[in-house]
Design a protein around this motif. Structure first.
Motif, PDB file in Angstrom:
ATOM      1  N   THR A  94     -72.339  43.853  25.916  1.00 16.83           N
ATOM      2  CA  THR A  94     -71.945  43.095  24.727  1.00 16.83           C
ATOM      3  C   THR A  94     -71.517  44.024  23.598  1.00 16.83           C
ATOM      4  N   SER A  95     -72.258  45.110  23.427  1.00 16.73           N
ATOM      5  CA  SER A  95     -71.924  46.079  22.394  1.00 16.73           C
ATOM      6  C   SER A  95     -70.552  46.697  22.653  1.00 16.73           C
ATOM      7  N   GLU A  99     -67.318  46.552  20.285  1.00 12.96           N
ATOM      8  CA  GLU A  99     -66.785  47.823  19.793  1.00 12.96           C
ATOM      9  C   GLU A  99     -65.295  47.962  20.079  1.00 12.96           C
ATOM     10  N   LEU A 100     -64.879  47.569  21.298  1.00 10.97           N
ATOM     11  CA  LEU A 100     -63.485  47.770  21.702  1.00 10.97           C
ATOM     12  C   LEU A 100     -62.655  46.488  21.636  1.00 10.97           C
ATOM     13  N   SER A 101     -63.292  45.368  21.251  1.00 14.65           N
ATOM     14  CA  SER A 101     -62.587  44.078  21.143  1.00 14.65           C
ATOM     15  C   SER A 101     -61.865  43.763  22.447  1.00 14.65           C
ATOM     16  N   ALA A 102     -62.614  43.807  23.545  1.00 12.73           N
ATOM     17  CA  ALA A 102     -62.039  43.565  24.868  1.00 12.73           C
ATOM     18  C   ALA A 102     -63.107  42.993  25.785  1.00 12.73           C
ATOM     19  N   SER A 122     -65.450  36.625  25.282  1.00 14.14           N
ATOM     20  CA  SER A 122     -65.623  35.697  24.174  1.00 14.14           C
ATOM     21  C   SER A 122     -64.292  35.004  23.940  1.00 14.14           C
ATOM     22  N   ALA A 123     -64.277  34.066  22.994  1.00 14.52           N
ATOM     23  CA  ALA A 123     -63.030  33.376  22.682  1.00 14.52           C
ATOM     24  C   ALA A 123     -61.985  34.354  22.148  1.00 14.52           C
ATOM     25  N   ARG A 124     -62.430  35.376  21.426  1.00 18.00           N
ATOM     26  CA  ARG A 124     -61.505  36.366  20.865  1.00 18.00           C
ATOM     27  C   ARG A 124     -61.153  37.455  21.876  1.00 18.00           C
ATOM     28  N   THR A 125     -61.992  37.626  22.906  1.00 17.96           N
ATOM     29  CA  THR A 125     -61.747  38.653  23.926  1.00 17.96           C
ATOM     30  C   THR A 125     -61.848  38.001  25.308  1.00 17.96           C
TER      31      THR A 125
END
Length: 252
Positions: A94-95, A99-102, A122-125
């Motif tokens: 998760t971290s 951290e890398l938005s992926a 996640s919804a953003r990644t």
């Protein structure tokens, strides 16, 4: 092994085990200096290991400069539990995602197959659409190529004898000799990439991890048109690979 990544990870976990065993041999907290003497490891190295073990919950630091085995973990030598190990490494996954938005992926090589053990997105990644199972796509993914790169010659040949190099996109490597050349001569090793080899518009980057003597891989995926800093991705993956290897290899 394909390079020194495997031995380095294994040595790191072996040192962590020695520190854990030394701390577990005492009923009360133990000063860092004493743990260094008992393990025969350099003081600075023990200090770094202790901070990492405390961060991941294996040790607690009741007093400044003293550590003890965390009460929420079973004694060393108890039976491994797959779900517990995954729970243990999920915070690191998760971290890394944040951290890398992926999206982040974890695989292990089990019974001759590269298996996805966990995906953290996640919804953003969002994760890549796994439109072809890993049984038929190990050659076309950074995650699969990372594992193949770490296998010895015999194990790699055995795997490739059972798996066709299926053409998934125009960028997929379908020639065995070309794939082997890429695995053995990657200038970015131990980091491995696939650029739209599995799915159009998606780039993946992966590094090896270990669960005991079993190899696996830790990787991320993102849109190919996204700008990213290579040095940041490499540093984030390698640091997380250390944490994940330790979490998968240490006894419960």
């Amino acid at each position: 092994m394909g390079d020194e990544a495997g031995p380095e990870l294994t040595a790191y976990v072996e040192r962590a085990l020695r520190v854990m065993e030394a701390a577990g041999a005492h009923a009360a907290e133990v000063p860092v200096q004493q743990l260094a003497r008992e393990t025969g490891l350099p003081l600075a190295g023990v200090q770094r290991l202790l901070k990492a073990l405390a961060q991941d919950g294996y040790l607690t630091e009741p007093d400044d400069g003293a550590f003890t085995l965390s009460g929420r973990h079973s004694p060393l030598g108890s039976e491994h539990n797959g779900h517990k190990r995954l729970d243990r490494v999920r915070p690191a996954l998760t971290s890394l995602r944040d951290e890398l938005s992926a999206a982040v992926y974890l695989t292990l090589y089990e019974e001759g197959e590269i298996r996805i053990m966990e995906i953290v997105d996640s919804a953003r990644t969002p994760r890549v659409d796994l439109w072809v199972g890993f049984h038929d796509a190990g050659h076309a993914t950074a995650l699969g190529k990372s594992v193949l790169r770490e296998l010895d010659e015999k194990a790699r040949a055995e795997y490739l004898s059972r798996h066709s190099l299926t053409d998934l996109t125009p960028h997929t490597i379908t020639c065995r000799d070309e794939l082997l050349r890429q695995l053995d001569s990657s200038p970015t090793a131990p980091v491995v990439m696939d650029r739209e080899e599995y799915a159009r518009g998606t780039t993946c980057v992966a590094v090896p991890v270990y669960s005991g003597d079993r190899v696996g891989s830790l990787g991320i995926s993102f849109r190919s048109d996204r700008m990213y800093r290579t040095s940041r991705v490499r540093a984030g993956l390698l640091a997380s690979a250390m944490r994940v290897t330790m979490g998968l290899s240490l006894p419960d």
